[in-house]
Design a protein around this motif. Structure first.
Motif, PDB file in Angstrom:
ATOM      1  N   SER A 751       0.812  -1.209   0.000  1.00 18.99           N
ATOM      2  CA  SER A 751       0.000   0.000   0.000  1.00 18.99           C
ATOM      3  C   SER A 751       0.846   1.260   0.000  1.00 18.99           C
ATOM      4  O   SER A 751       0.398   2.319  -0.444  1.00 18.99           O
ATOM      5  CB  SER A 751      -0.929   0.007   1.220  1.00 18.99           C
ATOM      6  N   LYS A 752       2.074   1.167   0.503  1.00 21.62           N
ATOM      7  CA  LYS A 752       2.952   2.328   0.576  1.00 21.62           C
ATOM      8  C   LYS A 752       4.235   2.063  -0.209  1.00 21.62           C
ATOM      9  O   LYS A 752       4.812   0.982  -0.120  1.00 21.62           O
ATOM     10  CB  LYS A 752       3.299   2.644   2.032  1.00 21.62           C
ATOM     11  N   PHE A 753       4.675   3.071  -0.932  1.00 21.48           N
ATOM     12  CA  PHE A 753       5.907   2.930  -1.705  1.00 21.48           C
ATOM     13  C   PHE A 753       7.117   2.739  -0.793  1.00 21.48           C
ATOM     14  O   PHE A 753       8.077   2.058  -1.157  1.00 21.48           O
ATOM     15  CB  PHE A 753       6.099   4.161  -2.590  1.00 21.48           C
ATOM     16  N   GLY A 754       7.056   3.312   0.392  1.00 24.01           N
ATOM     17  CA  GLY A 754       8.163   3.161   1.343  1.00 24.01           C
ATOM     18  C   GLY A 754       8.396   1.715   1.732  1.00 24.01           C
ATOM     19  O   GLY A 754       9.538   1.295   1.954  1.00 24.01           O
ATOM     20  N   ASP A 755       7.306   0.941   1.826  1.00 21.44           N
ATOM     21  CA  ASP A 755       7.455  -0.482   2.157  1.00 21.44           C
ATOM     22  C   ASP A 755       8.179  -1.226   1.040  1.00 21.44           C
ATOM     23  O   ASP A 755       8.944  -2.160   1.287  1.00 21.44           O
ATOM     24  CB  ASP A 755       6.080  -1.107   2.391  1.00 21.44           C
ATOM     25  N   ILE A 756       7.918  -0.822  -0.188  1.00 15.30           N
ATOM     26  CA  ILE A 756       8.603  -1.448  -1.329  1.00 15.30           C
ATOM     27  C   ILE A 756      10.092  -1.154  -1.263  1.00 15.30           C
ATOM     28  O   ILE A 756      10.932  -2.052  -1.418  1.00 15.30           O
ATOM     29  CB  ILE A 756       8.004  -0.942  -2.651  1.00 15.30           C
ATOM     30  N   VAL A 757      10.436   0.105  -1.031  1.00 15.23           N
ATOM     31  CA  VAL A 757      11.849   0.490  -0.945  1.00 15.23           C
ATOM     32  C   VAL A 757      12.539  -0.272   0.179  1.00 15.23           C
ATOM     33  O   VAL A 757      13.653  -0.779   0.017  1.00 15.23           O
ATOM     34  CB  VAL A 757      11.969   2.006  -0.726  1.00 15.23           C
ATOM     35  N   TYR A 758      11.859  -0.400   1.308  1.00 14.88           N
ATOM     36  CA  TYR A 758      12.442  -1.075   2.472  1.00 14.88           C
ATOM     37  C   TYR A 758      12.697  -2.562   2.210  1.00 14.88           C
ATOM     38  O   TYR A 758      13.808  -3.067   2.401  1.00 14.88           O
ATOM     39  CB  TYR A 758      11.506  -0.881   3.665  1.00 14.88           C
ATOM     40  N   THR A 759      11.658  -3.268   1.750  1.00 12.21           N
ATOM     41  CA  THR A 759      11.803  -4.716   1.535  1.00 12.21           C
ATOM     42  C   THR A 759      12.734  -5.011   0.360  1.00 12.21           C
ATOM     43  O   THR A 759      13.483  -5.986   0.381  1.00 12.21           O
ATOM     44  CB  THR A 759      10.431  -5.359   1.284  1.00 12.21           C
ATOM     45  N   LEU A 760      12.681  -4.183  -0.665  1.00 15.07           N
ATOM     46  CA  LEU A 760      13.552  -4.386  -1.821  1.00 15.07           C
ATOM     47  C   LEU A 760      15.013  -4.164  -1.439  1.00 15.07           C
ATOM     48  O   LEU A 760      15.906  -4.888  -1.889  1.00 15.07           O
ATOM     49  CB  LEU A 760      13.139  -3.434  -2.952  1.00 15.07           C
ATOM     50  N   THR A 761      15.244  -3.156  -0.587  1.00  9.86           N
ATOM     51  CA  THR A 761      16.612  -2.901  -0.109  1.00  9.86           C
ATOM     52  C   THR A 761      17.138  -4.095   0.674  1.00  9.86           C
ATOM     53  O   THR A 761      18.284  -4.526   0.488  1.00  9.86           O
ATOM     54  CB  THR A 761      16.646  -1.645   0.765  1.00  9.86           C
ATOM     55  N   ARG A 762      16.311  -4.641   1.546  1.00  9.64           N
ATOM     56  CA  ARG A 762      16.731  -5.817   2.325  1.00  9.64           C
ATOM     57  C   ARG A 762      16.993  -7.015   1.425  1.00  9.64           C
ATOM     58  O   ARG A 762      17.921  -7.790   1.655  1.00  9.64           O
ATOM     59  CB  ARG A 762      15.657  -6.177   3.359  1.00  9.64           C
ATOM     60  N   PHE A 763      16.133  -7.178   0.422  1.00 10.83           N
ATOM     61  CA  PHE A 763      16.290  -8.324  -0.477  1.00 10.83           C
ATOM     62  C   PHE A 763      17.662  -8.302  -1.150  1.00 10.83           C
ATOM     63  O   PHE A 763      18.372  -9.307  -1.168  1.00 10.83           O
ATOM     64  CB  PHE A 763      15.178  -8.297  -1.524  1.00 10.83           C
ATOM     65  N   PHE A 764      18.056  -7.172  -1.695  1.00  9.41           N
ATOM     66  CA  PHE A 764      19.348  -7.098  -2.387  1.00  9.41           C
ATOM     67  C   PHE A 764      20.518  -6.953  -1.417  1.00  9.41           C
ATOM     68  O   PHE A 764      21.637  -7.342  -1.744  1.00  9.41           O
ATOM     69  CB  PHE A 764      19.334  -5.943  -3.394  1.00  9.41           C
ATOM     70  N   ARG A 765      20.266  -6.426  -0.232  1.00  9.28           N
ATOM     71  CA  ARG A 765      21.336  -6.363   0.765  1.00  9.28           C
ATOM     72  C   ARG A 765      21.789  -7.764   1.153  1.00  9.28           C
ATOM     73  O   ARG A 765      22.974  -8.024   1.362  1.00  9.28           O
ATOM     74  CB  ARG A 765      20.852  -5.615   2.009  1.00  9.28           C
ATOM     75  N   ASP A 766      20.854  -8.674   1.231  1.00 10.19           N
ATOM     76  CA  ASP A 766      21.167 -10.048   1.626  1.00 10.19           C
ATOM     77  C   ASP A 766      21.381 -10.955   0.434  1.00 10.19           C
ATOM     78  O   ASP A 766      21.418 -12.174   0.587  1.00 10.19           O
ATOM     79  CB  ASP A 766      20.027 -10.609   2.485  1.00 10.19           C
TER      80      ASP A 766
END
Length: 1031
Positions: A751-766
């Motif tokens: 629902s929020k673009f911020g959640d996408i940025v957060y989860t996507l960042t974690r996905f590629f960080r790991d």
């Protein structure tokens, strides 16, 4: 090389197969055994091509030995003609015809065949463009090349092609040609080194092979199909990469007759009249009657006039009639079923006459062999299509349409003419729309002026086929045994099968071989500022939408490493967005930079060109920018249904994320799209609202284009990447249901673009710790394999202190996780890893339990021990494992940090790497998602308890069984994992091992590790063995 018994067929496979590969091969063999059609979808990276080849060739081999050599056939051919011979020799065993879209894809299939253990007699059919080695002919293209080749292959020709004459002798002296897989390059090399024409060599060899490789058009095009000397009875047709087959079939059965083509045909007919009169007067040559060509010209003029008289009330709608109307229109010109054959004969003679004149064979000029293409040939093809099979039954699936095309804006308001001419240094026709002022400059290059007319509007007569099955229906009459269509992106499959009008009793939507933590898939319904993403016609033109989309892509370019692919619904929207981004900056900033500049700050951009000729340069540019050390990667702006979305491999760094900016609906006002929808609606109403409606077809075509674009990411087992849907319409469950099956479970709506940025960042960080790295093996006979780790920037040798350097035995990419005792123990001891938790590909969707004639779920069943995964080790290894689990549990209790939701915590090896990574970087990074760590750790403790219980049970098994019995037990478990034995046989055998009185606890304890659905089956064997032992 492992061998699997699938439906009674021994299939040799180069690696230990995944579950989904076994299911795929089982479906192929089932189709061949039952002589029925199959529609099989399996994602890229699942080894689809190799499975298809191994299964089909194993079935063929079970019928009889492959053909080797040609000596036997050569003797037979000495007493029989080619046609008679081809009908008799190949009837014993069915032939496999394997087709794909392009020559490059066929080349990849041949490479996969070389990896297998099967060596059927093969040949590849290719075009002259690919195979010709005659310097004069190979530079030409299309029908011009074909005509030039025919001219040089005539014995009476002054410059007879020496390569063509050497084919027969070469085949006699080399009967083993094709016994090993040969590619187009191999044929060309043979031709250059030994002299025979590669094109006609392949044409000669194809009569005797077990498996024939060819592009689609050799089967779809009626003319090409008739040129093949194949006994179609019981043959097997395979269409690989078949996602575009329906549109290709429809196009192959349709035609467009523009005014320029008709004008050129009239001019050619007039030239034939002049040539035949000149021949008759100068040399008394009466072989060509000018009256016939005069009749042809008169009919073409009448057709031109009749098309011009068609009433068009609306330029948008044009003129449309049902398909059979084409016969009414032509009958007014006295072109009927009876006269059509005579007319096509005249056209053939006209083309020969024009070719002779172009080559100068009768005029004493230089024989240029320029292979000029004559437009009358296209007119002959059109007549053959309309009056095929002496029947008009197929016309019910067509629509007649006439539409007008106006002059382009650049020429409006100025007097223009249409000039159709020959260019002296180019061998094809070209049409130029030029002002009178430039006429003197242009005509000096022309051999002659063919037609001159005032330029107003141009009309096109079209006969469009809306039933793609028309192109394939002939195979049923020919007695073809099975037709197998397969691709990585066939979804939605219901519309695909409905479109082709073929029965597909066997359907399969395979899962991917990757685990869930290798893919991030999410829907972004709105951008960073909350403005909704919707690329529909009403919204896509607004500045707000384009700016919001651009700002979102800036974020993705910043987060995603390496390569990013961004797909737009159309070239128009792509160009509009980029133009907007180049002029729009950040709001509320004095010294603002444009959106385009901010994208370029993170990724170097490449834009897919409209012109096909520029595409190779664009790909080269993308790869160059991707590898530049001064940037963090590259971003490719492309179009759904474009070249980037079709069949290209953007593996690993080349495609870490795919961004879909909208649904690529076809233009609704396009006449062909509008008529297709109307046709399907009428068909649905005709059969009581059954079948595919126009709206369903329209939406599913867009979904299939999305699936094709999304398929560019995650190209093999060790790959990982993200799929981002930037359109709020993807939140609709019906829309998600049309996404490929392997992606659907992973799609989340944010629902929020911020959640996408957060989860996507974690996905590629790991990302580096998520999966085992892609291992490149270099193995010699006397040395152990060595591995290298493919990093994001370069390939580096794994250091000795890395945890992966402890792996002496590397599990190949195509091997299941349950390996032999030695490998299992080595991996366990050296890495403290737990094979109990390494995920096997799960078989979801449509299973195959009903397809084994009563033998339930032998191949499609999940592992029997998936409830509690067991590692087959000795007591020492089990204790070591318990110790490692204890260390991990304690370490987790000491450190409070968050696990990513995309990362599996079942694998202790993965946990160690992730924990270690967090410990090292904890002081320097922000720790996220701490609120979730309690639940994660609780689940981890539960997993550890189950694993410890499983280890204790294995210890008891090892103590109670003798060495020979334990080895037998291990063998049963391995056979179960590899699907080499039926689950019923395995359970019965294990129950027998545990039926001794002092092993009664094992007999009942093993039930805890049997899936619930097999409890009744196991209890049945348990009771039988207990009764037999007197327990």
């Amino acid at each position: 090389m492992p061998t699997y018994k699938i439906r009674g067929i021994d299939v040799e496979f180069p690696f230990e197969a995944y579950d989904c590969q076994l299911v795929y091969m089982e479906k192929v063999i089932q189709s061949l055994q039952n002589k029925c059609n199959a529609l099989l979808e399996s994602p890229t990276g699942t080894g689809k091509t190799l499975c298809l080849l191994c299964a089909a060739l194993a079935w063929r081999k079970s019928l009889g030995a492959f053909s080797r050599g040609r000596s036997e056939r050569s003797k037979v051919r000495g007493s029989q003609g080619d046609d008679e011979f081809s009908q008799t020799q190949s009837s014993e065993f069915p032939r496999i015809i394997y087709t794909s879209r392009t020559h490059s894809q066929i080349r990849q299939v041949i490479q996969e065949l070389k990896r297998s253990n099967y060596r059927p007699k093969t040949v590849v059919l290719g075009s002259r463009e690919q195979l010709c080695i005659n310097d004069q002919v190979r530079s030409l293209r299309g029908k011009a090349q074909t005509n030039a080749c025919h001219a040089l292959c005539r014995k009476r020709s002054k410059r007879y092609c020496s390569h063509f004459s050497r084919v027969t002798e070469f085949v006699k002296k080399n009967p083993g040609i094709g016994d090993d897989p040969i590619d187009i390059e191999d044929l060309v090399n043979i031709g250059r080194s030994s002299g025979p024409c590669p094109y006609y060599l392949s044409r000669d060899l194809h009569k005797d092979v077990d498996i024939l490789f060819a592009p689609y058009n050799y089967l779809i095009d009626r003319g090409n199909r008739k040129s093949l000397k194949i006994d179609w009875q019981n043959s097997i047709l395979i269409f690989d990469e078949a996602h575009n087959l329906e549109s290709l079939c429809a196009d192959a059965a349709s035609f467009d007759l523009p005014a320029s083509l008709l004008t050129a045909c009239i001019s050619e007919a007039q030239k034939c009249i002049d040539l035949s009169i000149t021949r008759r007067d100068e040399s008394s040559d009466k072989s060509c009657n000018p009256d016939n060509f005069a009749i042809l010209r008169a009919l073409l003029l009448k057709l031109e006039k009749r098309i011009a008289e068609v009433p068009i009330d609306s330029k948008e709608l044009g003129f449309t009639k049902p398909g059979p109307y084409i016969y009414q229109l032509l009958s007014e010109l006295n072109i009927t079923q009876e006269t059509a054959d005579m007319l096509t004969d005249i056209i053939e003679k006209a083309c020969v006459l024009l070719e002779e004149d172009a080559n100068g064979s009768d005029s004493g000029g230089t024989n240029k062999s320029n292979g000029t293409y004559f437009r009358l040939e296209s007119m002959g093809d059109i007549l053959n299509m309309i009056f095929r099979d002496n029947s008009n039954a197929h016309a019910q699936y067509y629509r007649v349409h006439v539409h007008e095309v106006e002059a382009t804006d650049s020429f409006r308001g100025s007097p223009c003419i249409i000039l159709v001419l020959y260019i002296s240094h180019i061998s094809d026709f070209f049409s130029f729309y030029i002002p009178y002022a430039s006429l003197s400059f242009t005509t000096k290059y022309a051999k002659y002026l063919m037609y001159l007319m005032p330029w107003k509007t141009s009309r096109t007569l079209s006969w469009w086929c809306f039933n793609p099955g028309v192109a394939l229906e002939e195979f049923s009459r020919l007695g073809v045994g099975s037709i197998i269509l397969t691709s990585g992106t066939l979804s939605p499959m219901d519309s695909f099968a409905e479109e082709l009008k073929l029965e597909f009793p066997i359907l399969l939507e395979n899962p991917h071989v990757i685990s869930g933590n290798q893919i991030w898939a999410g829907v972004a319904p709105a951008g960073p500022s909350g403005y909704s993403f919707n690329s529909s016609y009403r919204n896509r033109g607004s500045i707000e939408y384009k700016s919001e989309l651009g700002n979102a892509i800036v974020n993705f370019a910043r987060i995603v490493p390496d390569g990013v692919l961004v797909f737009f619904p159309s070239y128009y929207l792509l160009e509009q967005c980029i133009n907007c981004w180049k002029t729009t900056g950040q709001q509320n900033l004095t010294n603002s930079t444009t959106i385009w500049e901010r994208i370029c700050k993170h990724k170097l951009p490449v834009v897919e060109p409209r012109q096909s000729s520029l595409f190779p340069t664009a790909i080269e540019d993308y790869m160059t920018k991707l590898n530049e050390t001064s940037s963090s990667g590259a971003i490719f702006f492309a179009v759904c249904r474009g070249k980037v979305s079709e069949g290209l491999d953007f593996a690993d760094r080349a495609g870490r994320a795919v961004v879909i900016t909208g649904l690529p609906f076809s233009t609704m006002t396009d006449p062909k799209v509008r008529l297709k929808r109307e046709y399907l609606d009428l068909q649905s109403q005709k059969f009581g609202n059954k079948g595919l409606t126009g709206e369903e077809w329209y939406t599913q075509q867009a979904s299939r284009a999305v699936n094709q674009a999304v398929g560019r990411v995650i190209r093999h087992k060790h790959d990982y990447g993200a799929i981002i849907f930037c359109d709020e319409r993807f939140t609709n469950l019906n829309r998600q249901a049309q996404i490929s099956l392997w992606i659907r479970p992973h799609v989340k709506c944010y629902s929020k673009f911020g959640d996408i940025v957060y989860t996507l960042t974690r996905f590629f960080r790991d990302g580096g710790a998520r999966v085992l790295p892609k291992l490149e093996l270099t193995q010699n006979e006397d040395s152990e394999p060595t591995c290298s780790l493919d990093s994001s920037s370069s390939t580096k040798q794994v250091k000795q202190n890395s945890i992966f350097s402890l792996w002496r035995e590397i599990v190949p990419a195509n091997r299941s996780s349950l390996t032999s005792d030695k490998i299992s123990q080595d991996l366990f001891l050296r890495c403290s890893s737990d094979l109990r938790t390494m995920k096997e590909p799960s078989i979801s969707g449509k299973g195959s339990s009903q397809d084994f004639d009563g033998e339930s779920s032998d191949l499609a069943a999940s592992s029997i021990l998936k409830k509690r995964r067991l590692l087959i080790t000795g007591p020492d290894q089990s204790k070591h494992h318990e110790k490692s689990d204890h260390k991990i549990s304690n370490l987790a209790k000491k450190k409070s940090f968050g696990f990513t939701e995309n990362v599996s915590i079942q694998n202790p090896l993965e946990r160690v790497v992730l924990l270690d990574d967090e410990i090292v970087t904890e002081n320097g990074t922000v720790v996220h998602n701490i609120r979730e760590h309690k639940d994660v750790l609780s689940q981890s403790v539960l997993n550890n308890k189950e694993e410890t219980k499983g280890s204790a049970f294995l210890t008891q098994v090892r103590e109670k069984l003798t060495d020979a019995e334990y080895k037998e037990f291990v063998g049963f478990m391995k056979a179960l994992k590899s699907k080499a034995m039926k689950i019923g046989h395995v359970l019965q055998s294990i129950a027998r091992l545990f039926s001794v009185p002092d092993r009664r606890p094992l007999l009942h304890g093993f039930k805890d590790y049997v899936p619930t659905k097999y409890h009744s089956l196991y209890e049945h064997y348990l009771c039988n063995n207990s009764d037999a032992a007197g327990i």
